[in-house]
Design a protein around this motif. Structure first.
Motif, mmCIF file in Angstrom:
data_model
loop_
_atom_site.group_PDB
_atom_site.id
_atom_site.type_symbol
_atom_site.label_atom_id
_atom_site.label_comp_id
_atom_site.label_asym_id
_atom_site.label_seq_id
_atom_site.Cartn_x
_atom_site.Cartn_y
_atom_site.Cartn_z
ATOM 1 N N ALA A 42 4.672 0.657 53.936
ATOM 2 C CA ALA A 42 4.929 2.094 54.082
ATOM 3 C C ALA A 42 3.799 2.910 53.456
ATOM 4 C CB ALA A 42 6.264 2.447 53.455
ATOM 5 N N VAL A 43 3.301 2.476 52.303
ATOM 6 C CA VAL A 43 2.201 3.191 51.638
ATOM 7 C C VAL A 43 0.926 3.107 52.466
ATOM 8 C CG1 VAL A 43 0.688 3.140 49.614
ATOM 9 C CG2 VAL A 43 3.151 3.007 49.319
ATOM 10 N N VAL A 44 0.650 1.946 53.028
ATOM 11 C CA VAL A 44 -0.549 1.787 53.856
ATOM 12 C C VAL A 44 -0.464 2.677 55.095
ATOM 13 C CG1 VAL A 44 -1.796 0.150 55.334
ATOM 14 C CG2 VAL A 44 -1.120 -0.516 53.022
ATOM 15 N N ILE A 45 0.684 2.716 55.737
ATOM 16 C CA ILE A 45 0.864 3.575 56.913
ATOM 17 C C ILE A 45 0.723 5.044 56.522
ATOM 18 C CG2 ILE A 45 2.554 4.365 58.618
ATOM 19 C CD1 ILE A 45 3.581 1.469 58.737
ATOM 20 N N TRP A 46 1.307 5.422 55.383
ATOM 21 C CA TRP A 46 1.216 6.807 54.914
ATOM 22 C C TRP A 46 -0.235 7.201 54.644
ATOM 23 C CZ3 TRP A 46 0.065 8.604 49.800
ATOM 24 C CH2 TRP A 46 0.234 9.974 49.640
ATOM 25 N N LEU A 47 -0.991 6.322 53.986
ATOM 26 C CA LEU A 47 -2.405 6.610 53.705
ATOM 27 C C LEU A 47 -3.214 6.719 54.999
ATOM 28 C CD1 LEU A 47 -3.105 4.377 50.585
ATOM 29 C CD2 LEU A 47 -3.062 6.871 50.697
ATOM 30 N N ALA A 48 -2.940 5.851 55.958
ATOM 31 C CA ALA A 48 -3.662 5.906 57.235
ATOM 32 C C ALA A 48 -3.382 7.226 57.953
ATOM 33 C CB ALA A 48 -3.267 4.729 58.115
ATOM 34 N N LEU A 49 -2.133 7.646 57.955
ATOM 35 C CA LEU A 49 -1.798 8.924 58.600
ATOM 36 C C LEU A 49 -2.410 10.105 57.853
ATOM 37 C CD1 LEU A 49 1.906 8.317 59.633
ATOM 38 C CD2 LEU A 49 -0.110 8.374 61.107
ATOM 39 N N ALA A 50 -2.486 10.024 56.533
ATOM 40 C CA ALA A 50 -3.110 11.094 55.749
ATOM 41 C C ALA A 50 -4.605 11.201 56.074
ATOM 42 C CB ALA A 50 -2.907 10.845 54.261
ATOM 43 N N VAL A 51 -5.274 10.065 56.186
ATOM 44 C CA VAL A 51 -6.707 10.068 56.526
ATOM 45 C C VAL A 51 -6.911 10.604 57.939
ATOM 46 C CG1 VAL A 51 -8.691 8.571 56.957
ATOM 47 C CG2 VAL A 51 -7.317 8.258 54.903
ATOM 48 N N LEU A 52 -6.085 10.162 58.888
ATOM 49 C CA LEU A 52 -6.207 10.668 60.262
ATOM 50 C C LEU A 52 -5.965 12.173 60.323
ATOM 51 C CD1 LEU A 52 -4.503 7.907 62.422
ATOM 52 C CD2 LEU A 52 -6.901 8.579 62.423
ATOM 53 N N GLY A 53 -5.009 12.662 59.563
ATOM 54 C CA GLY A 53 -4.745 14.101 59.524
ATOM 55 C C GLY A 53 -5.935 14.869 59.000
ATOM 56 N N ALA A 54 -6.580 14.360 57.950
ATOM 57 C CA ALA A 54 -7.759 15.023 57.392
ATOM 58 C C ALA A 54 -8.908 15.028 58.395
ATOM 59 C CB ALA A 54 -8.177 14.340 56.094
#
Length: 54
Positions: free
Chosen positions: A9-21
């Motif tokens: 879940a943390v890895v998916i959250w970080l990936a989505l945060a990077v994509l959003g940025a």
């Protein structure tokens, strides 16, 4: 098992945060590019173009 699920879940959250940025940066760059292009077109239209050889 719980740690593995939380890790995923943390890895998916970080990936989505990077994509959003990245998408936010690209959107900003697109808007700035459109404003600059519009400015160049407007400046060229107001200034008028000279014919080649004159």
């Amino acid at each position: 098992m719980l740690l593995k699920i939380l890790g995923i879940a943390v890895v998916i959250w970080l990936a989505l945060a990077v994509l959003g940025a990245v998408f936010e940066f690209l959107t900003t760059a697109l808007v700035i590019g459109a404003v600059v292009a519009l400015g160049v077109v407007t400046y060229s239209a107001v200034k008028g173009r000279r014919s080649i050889g004159r």
